[in-house]
Design a protein around this motif. Structure first.
Motif, PDB file in Angstrom:
ATOM      1  N   THR A 234      28.122   7.289  50.331  1.00  0.00           N
ATOM      2  CA  THR A 234      26.893   7.789  50.950  1.00  0.00           C
ATOM      3  C   THR A 234      26.648   9.247  50.578  1.00  0.00           C
ATOM      4  OG1 THR A 234      28.091   8.390  52.978  1.00  0.00           O
ATOM      5  CG2 THR A 234      27.110   6.185  52.881  1.00  0.00           C
ATOM      6  N   GLU A 235      27.643   9.888  49.974  1.00  0.00           N
ATOM      7  CA  GLU A 235      27.472  11.240  49.431  1.00  0.00           C
ATOM      8  C   GLU A 235      27.443  11.128  47.912  1.00  0.00           C
ATOM      9  OE1 GLU A 235      30.702  13.513  50.979  1.00  0.00           O
ATOM     10  OE2 GLU A 235      29.607  14.039  52.812  1.00  0.00           O
ATOM     11  N   VAL A 236      26.297  11.358  47.306  1.00  0.00           N
ATOM     12  CA  VAL A 236      26.140  11.270  45.855  1.00  0.00           C
ATOM     13  C   VAL A 236      26.524  12.625  45.272  1.00  0.00           C
ATOM     14  CG1 VAL A 236      24.602  10.683  43.958  1.00  0.00           C
ATOM     15  CG2 VAL A 236      24.272   9.629  46.197  1.00  0.00           C
ATOM     16  N   LYS A 237      27.599  12.627  44.463  1.00  0.00           N
ATOM     17  CA  LYS A 237      28.175  13.881  43.974  1.00  0.00           C
ATOM     18  C   LYS A 237      27.964  14.042  42.476  1.00  0.00           C
ATOM     19  CE  LYS A 237      31.839  13.584  47.475  1.00  0.00           C
ATOM     20  NZ  LYS A 237      33.297  13.538  47.704  1.00  0.00           N
ATOM     21  N   ALA A 238      28.116  15.276  42.024  1.00  0.00           N
ATOM     22  CA  ALA A 238      28.010  15.587  40.592  1.00  0.00           C
ATOM     23  C   ALA A 238      29.299  15.164  39.896  1.00  0.00           C
ATOM     24  CB  ALA A 238      27.771  17.077  40.388  1.00  0.00           C
ATOM     25  N   PRO A 239      29.217  14.312  38.874  1.00  0.00           N
ATOM     26  CA  PRO A 239      30.434  13.878  38.173  1.00  0.00           C
ATOM     27  C   PRO A 239      31.057  14.969  37.312  1.00  0.00           C
ATOM     28  CG  PRO A 239      28.491  12.984  37.110  1.00  0.00           C
ATOM     29  CD  PRO A 239      28.013  13.660  38.355  1.00  0.00           C
ATOM     30  N   PHE A 240      30.294  15.994  36.982  1.00  0.00           N
ATOM     31  CA  PHE A 240      30.833  17.116  36.209  1.00  0.00           C
ATOM     32  C   PHE A 240      29.985  18.344  36.515  1.00  0.00           C
ATOM     33  CE2 PHE A 240      27.966  14.635  33.538  1.00  0.00           C
ATOM     34  CZ  PHE A 240      27.020  15.579  33.145  1.00  0.00           C
ATOM     35  N   ALA A 241      30.496  19.502  36.162  1.00  0.00           N
ATOM     36  CA  ALA A 241      29.765  20.744  36.411  1.00  0.00           C
ATOM     37  C   ALA A 241      28.567  20.833  35.476  1.00  0.00           C
ATOM     38  CB  ALA A 241      30.689  21.938  36.213  1.00  0.00           C
ATOM     39  N   GLY A 242      27.452  21.305  36.008  1.00  0.00           N
ATOM     40  CA  GLY A 242      26.247  21.416  35.185  1.00  0.00           C
ATOM     41  C   GLY A 242      25.056  21.861  36.009  1.00  0.00           C
ATOM     42  N   VAL A 243      23.876  21.592  35.476  1.00  0.00           N
ATOM     43  CA  VAL A 243      22.621  21.962  36.121  1.00  0.00           C
ATOM     44  C   VAL A 243      21.870  20.695  36.504  1.00  0.00           C
ATOM     45  CG1 VAL A 243      20.378  23.083  35.781  1.00  0.00           C
ATOM     46  CG2 VAL A 243      22.455  24.146  34.889  1.00  0.00           C
ATOM     47  N   VAL A 244      21.400  20.651  37.746  1.00  0.00           N
ATOM     48  CA  VAL A 244      20.590  19.518  38.202  1.00  0.00           C
ATOM     49  C   VAL A 244      19.205  19.679  37.593  1.00  0.00           C
ATOM     50  CG1 VAL A 244      19.632  18.313  40.190  1.00  0.00           C
ATOM     51  CG2 VAL A 244      21.928  19.295  40.315  1.00  0.00           C
ATOM     52  N   ALA A 245      18.959  18.936  36.540  1.00  0.00           N
ATOM     53  CA  ALA A 245      17.701  19.097  35.817  1.00  0.00           C
ATOM     54  C   ALA A 245      16.535  18.437  36.545  1.00  0.00           C
ATOM     55  CB  ALA A 245      17.832  18.511  34.410  1.00  0.00           C
ATOM     56  N   GLU A 246      16.807  17.347  37.264  1.00  0.00           N
ATOM     57  CA  GLU A 246      15.714  16.609  37.911  1.00  0.00           C
ATOM     58  C   GLU A 246      16.288  15.766  39.048  1.00  0.00           C
ATOM     59  OE1 GLU A 246      11.926  13.798  36.513  1.00  0.00           O
ATOM     60  OE2 GLU A 246      13.577  14.274  35.133  1.00  0.00           O
ATOM     61  N   VAL A 247      15.579  15.744  40.200  1.00  0.00           N
ATOM     62  CA  VAL A 247      15.953  14.904  41.340  1.00  0.00           C
ATOM     63  C   VAL A 247      14.869  13.845  41.510  1.00  0.00           C
ATOM     64  CG1 VAL A 247      16.451  14.837  43.813  1.00  0.00           C
ATOM     65  CG2 VAL A 247      17.186  16.800  42.450  1.00  0.00           C
ATOM     66  N   PHE A 248      15.291  12.570  41.590  1.00  0.00           N
ATOM     67  CA  PHE A 248      14.334  11.471  41.610  1.00  0.00           C
ATOM     68  C   PHE A 248      14.060  10.926  43.020  1.00  0.00           C
ATOM     69  CE2 PHE A 248      16.713  11.141  37.558  1.00  0.00           C
ATOM     70  CZ  PHE A 248      15.679  11.495  36.708  1.00  0.00           C
ATOM     71  N   LEU A 249      14.742  11.434  44.051  1.00  0.00           N
ATOM     72  CA  LEU A 249      14.617  10.900  45.403  1.00  0.00           C
ATOM     73  C   LEU A 249      14.237  12.006  46.373  1.00  0.00           C
ATOM     74  CD1 LEU A 249      17.805   8.647  45.446  1.00  0.00           C
ATOM     75  CD2 LEU A 249      15.449   7.898  45.076  1.00  0.00           C
ATOM     76  N   ASN A 250      13.609  11.597  47.469  1.00  0.00           N
ATOM     77  CA  ASN A 250      13.220  12.508  48.542  1.00  0.00           C
ATOM     78  C   ASN A 250      13.787  11.991  49.854  1.00  0.00           C
ATOM     79  OD1 ASN A 250      11.534  14.289  46.933  1.00  0.00           O
ATOM     80  ND2 ASN A 250      10.047  12.606  46.870  1.00  0.00           N
ATOM     81  N   PRO A 251      14.010  12.882  50.817  1.00  0.00           N
ATOM     82  CA  PRO A 251      14.506  12.437  52.125  1.00  0.00           C
ATOM     83  C   PRO A 251      13.577  11.383  52.730  1.00  0.00           C
ATOM     84  CG  PRO A 251      14.670  14.822  51.947  1.00  0.00           C
ATOM     85  CD  PRO A 251      13.899  14.361  50.741  1.00  0.00           C
ATOM     86  N   GLY A 252      14.197  10.344  53.314  1.00  0.00           N
ATOM     87  CA  GLY A 252      13.436   9.267  53.935  1.00  0.00           C
ATOM     88  C   GLY A 252      13.230   8.072  53.036  1.00  0.00           C
ATOM     89  N   GLU A 253      13.410   8.225  51.735  1.00  0.00           N
ATOM     90  CA  GLU A 253      13.244   7.104  50.815  1.00  0.00           C
ATOM     91  C   GLU A 253      14.480   6.204  50.855  1.00  0.00           C
ATOM     92  OE1 GLU A 253      10.393   9.198  47.410  1.00  0.00           O
ATOM     93  OE2 GLU A 253      12.470   8.679  46.969  1.00  0.00           O
ATOM     94  N   PHE A 254      14.260   4.925  50.598  1.00  0.00           N
ATOM     95  CA  PHE A 254      15.362   3.971  50.523  1.00  0.00           C
ATOM     96  C   PHE A 254      15.803   3.862  49.075  1.00  0.00           C
ATOM     97  CE2 PHE A 254      17.252  -0.185  49.948  1.00  0.00           C
ATOM     98  CZ  PHE A 254      18.135  -0.252  51.025  1.00  0.00           C
ATOM     99  N   VAL A 255      17.108   3.887  48.867  1.00  0.00           N
ATOM    100  CA  VAL A 255      17.665   3.791  47.531  1.00  0.00           C
ATOM    101  C   VAL A 255      18.616   2.604  47.471  1.00  0.00           C
ATOM    102  CG1 VAL A 255      19.549   5.389  48.101  1.00  0.00           C
ATOM    103  CG2 VAL A 255      18.919   5.025  45.728  1.00  0.00           C
ATOM    104  N   ALA A 256      18.565   1.876  46.380  1.00  0.00           N
ATOM    105  CA  ALA A 256      19.471   0.747  46.165  1.00  0.00           C
ATOM    106  C   ALA A 256      20.646   1.198  45.329  1.00  0.00           C
ATOM    107  CB  ALA A 256      18.734  -0.395  45.479  1.00  0.00           C
ATOM    108  N   ALA A 257      21.746   0.510  45.471  1.00  0.00           N
ATOM    109  CA  ALA A 257      22.928   0.837  44.685  1.00  0.00           C
ATOM    110  C   ALA A 257      22.620   0.703  43.201  1.00  0.00           C
ATOM    111  CB  ALA A 257      24.083  -0.078  45.073  1.00  0.00           C
ATOM    112  N   GLY A 258      22.943   1.728  42.427  1.00  0.00           N
ATOM    113  CA  GLY A 258      22.667   1.736  41.002  1.00  0.00           C
ATOM    114  C   GLY A 258      21.371   2.429  40.638  1.00  0.00           C
TER     115      GLY A 258
END
Length: 412
Positions: A234-258
């Motif tokens: 439930t905590e989506v983490k960064a797999p490696f150090a870097g820059v978050v170039a783009e976020v595709f989700l907003n609070p309140g949206e439903f997300v499916a696994a994958g």
């Protein structure tokens, strides 16, 4: 009449005296004659003044440039590993994150409930196993005791039967008594066998029951581990150090696994993607060093990949790893040096062409010697040729009136 004659004679004498006086005066020097020029002076007067360049042996290189696009060496579309509602986004686009840093959280209520159920299921399986182990121990004890008692009776019956046979042979007992002792021995042996079989059967049953219960415990442990991972997911983490170039989700949206959650780029290592003609690409094998020009500065780079096959635009795609910190997505210039040929290097302007023959005027013994050469490569400023040794002086620039065999005077 006499006066006139006197006057005439007077003038004649005066003229003669003037001539005599003129002859007696200082004589004018005669005009000197110019001496005839020598052969060397005549040849020098006919020689052509020229400048020369000296040939040398080496490699003819040229530097070329082309456009390139910078991109991260490592980039990932990070997806959610659990399903649920987005609770919060913790990082803004363009922010730098460390490896393992939480970028967004999903609602953990369902996952935590499943975790509690898994913990209870494991406890129940462990209790069942412990109870079965105690029950097995209690049920096998009487059977073990019965087997030990039957084995003791068998030993007694066997001893009495052996003694009876000895007494019967000695005539001390009758046949009927020996038969009775034999029957008692057989009965004790059968009782021992039955006790042993009962114990073995109960042991097998208990072992199978306990193995099944142990499997249930293992299954419950696996379900608990899965539930724990679901809570962690439930905590989506960064797999490696870097820059978050783009976020595709907003609070309140439903997300499916994958489903993709954000795009992460490692900007500490950038690649430059560019295209070259096949002949240039062939001259730049993997590991070749090139230079990246960006913002008025030079950055070294190393070619790491090449398609080797031209695309639809008849160009070969190459990728070089850049050393330095640059903004991803920016455009830059790639500068690379090619070795065109190896031979005798000469100024291109010294080359002369007549028909299909290319030649130069070499200086030999003070004369212009027309020397044919074969051009291996030409950059427009310098050329590599064959047929002309290194260290030779060649006329450059070439006078339009210069011919083979003309006398030359080399000037600086």
């Amino acid at each position: 009449m006499q006066g006139a004659w006197f006057s005439y004679k007077t003038w004649v004498w005066l003229g003669l005296i003037a001539l005599v006086l003129a002859g007696c005066g200082p004589r004018r020097p005669a005009q000197s004659e110019t001496p005839a020029p020598s052969a060397a002076e005549a040849a020098a007067a006919r020689s052509i003044k020229v400048r020369v360049v000296q040939t040398q042996s080496g490699a003819l290189t040229t530097t070329r440039t082309t456009g390139a696009t910078l991109s991260p060496t490592r980039e990932s579309q990070v997806g959610a590993t659990a399903s649920g509602k987005v609770l919060e986004v913790l990082v803004r686009e363009g922010s730098r994150v460390a490896q393992g840093q939480v970028v967004l959280r999903l609602d953990p209520v369902n996952a935590r409930s499943a975790l509690s159920n898994a913990q209870l299921a494991l406890q129940q399986a462990q209790v069942n196993l412990a109870r079965a182990q105690r029950s097995t121990s209690g049920s096998l004890a009487p059977l073990q005791s019965s087997l030990e008692s039957a084995q003791a009776n068998l030993q007694v019956a066997e001893r009495r039967y052996r003694e009876g046979k000895q007494l019967f042979q000695a005539g001390a007992i009758a046949q009927v008594e020996l038969t009775s002792l034999e029957a008692a021995y057989d009965q004790a042996k059968a009782a021992a066998d039955n006790a042993r079989e009962n114990l073995a059967r109960n042991q097998r049953a208990s072992t199978e029951d306990l193995a099944l219960l142990r499997l249930q415990v293992q299954q419950a442990q696996n379900q608990l581990a899965q539930a724990q991972r679901a809570v962690a997911d439930t905590e989506v983490k960064a797999p490696f150090a870097g820059v978050v170039a783009e976020v595709f989700l907003n609070p309140g949206e439903f997300v499916a696994a994958g489903q993709r959650a954000f795009r992460l780029a490692d900007t500490t290592r950038l690649e430059a993607d560019f295209r070259l003609p096949p002949e240039d690409a062939a001259a730049l094998p993997l590991g070749s060093r090139i230079t990246l020009l960006y913002g008025g500065q030079n950055y070294p780079a190393t070619i790491t990949r090449s398609t080797k096959v031209p695309g639809t635009d008849r160009l070969v795609e190459l990728t070089a790893q850049v050393e330095g910190t640059l903004p991803p997505g920016a455009s830059a210039q790639v500068s690379y040096t090619l070795t065109l040929a190896r031979g005798t290097l000469i100024t291109s302007g010294a080359l002369q062409t007549e028909g299909r023959t290319t030649y130069v005027y070499a200086v030999q013994d003070g004369k212009a010697v027309r020397t044919p050469v074969q051009v291996l490569a030409d950059t427009g400023a310098r050329a590599a040729v064959e047929g002309l040794p290194a260290g030779v002086q060649v006329v450059f620039p070439v006078p339009a009136s210069l011919n083979n065999g003309d006398a030359l005077e080399v000037v600086q």
